[in-house]
Scaffold this active site. Structure first.
Site: not given
Length: 212
Positions: A57, A59, A70, A177
């Protein structure tokens, strides 16, 4: 908050979006806000998608998210996961983007889509159960109509989000990740960027300029 024209035929926009839109309308503030909520889809129409990178989701810090997974606004210092992404990119290809704004990737056909497109300030993950996740699956299925895709799936969340969608003609790179908690468990050293470009070039397609 109209759906981007290139994507407005997705079932999500007919069946799920009206309820989410009404919930958002009842909030005082949410991120990244109405002007940026569909930025990833607006930047990369389905026929241009070559690579899919999924985030979770936006920031939750005001001013950071710019609607691309990102990615951050150009003047914002790199978040830790993005810093690790750029470290791997530099080690893999030598590329060094000037800022954390990944819109240059999006313009080249890299779909940078979060599985939830809204978040309250300071409350990460709060809207994850709203039904946003169907949009990611619908968008991938639509993009697949236009050719094979490279999936860059970082972490279990991204891998689960599109489970069953990649086809034999697609490329899948699934690793840990890039967050500081997991990057050393398979993300670092995975060389995803050069591998994707080699795959694209083997098909006679243009590689991605990861520097920008």
């Amino acid at each position: 908050m109209e759906p981007p024209k290139a994507w407005d035929q997705l079932p999500f926009f007919r069946e799920d979006w009206p309820a989410i839109r009404d919930r958002l309308a009842g909030l005082d503030k949410w991120l990244p806000g109405p002007a940026l909520v569909f930025a990833a889809l607006e930047a990369t129409p389905p026929e241009k998608v070559r690579v899919v990178i999924l985030g979770q989701d936006p920031y939750p810090t005001p001013g950071h998210a710019n609607g691309l997974a990102f990615s951050v606004a150009p003047e914002i210092a790199l978040p830790r996961s993005l810093k690790n992404i750029f470290t791997e990119l530099r080690d893999d290809t030598g590329a060094a983007p000037a800022t954390g704004d990944l819109s240059g990737w999006a313009r080249q056909g890299v779909l940078l889509l979060n599985t939830s497109l809204s978040v309250p300030p300071g409350d990460a993950g709060r809207h994850a159960s709203w039904g946003w996740d169907r949009l990611a699956r619908d968008a991938v299925a639509e993009a697949q109509k236009h050719g094979p895709l490279a999936f860059l799936l970082w972490g279990a969340h991204a891998q689960k989000a599109v489970a069953g969608l990649p086809r034999p003609q697609d490329m899948v790179i699934a690793t840990a990740h890039p967050s500081p908690l997991s990057a050393r468990r398979g993300f670092f050293g995975s060389r995803p960027f050069s591998r994707i470009n080699a795959w694209l070039e083997a098909q006679g397609r243009e590689p991605v300029d990861w520097a920008g």
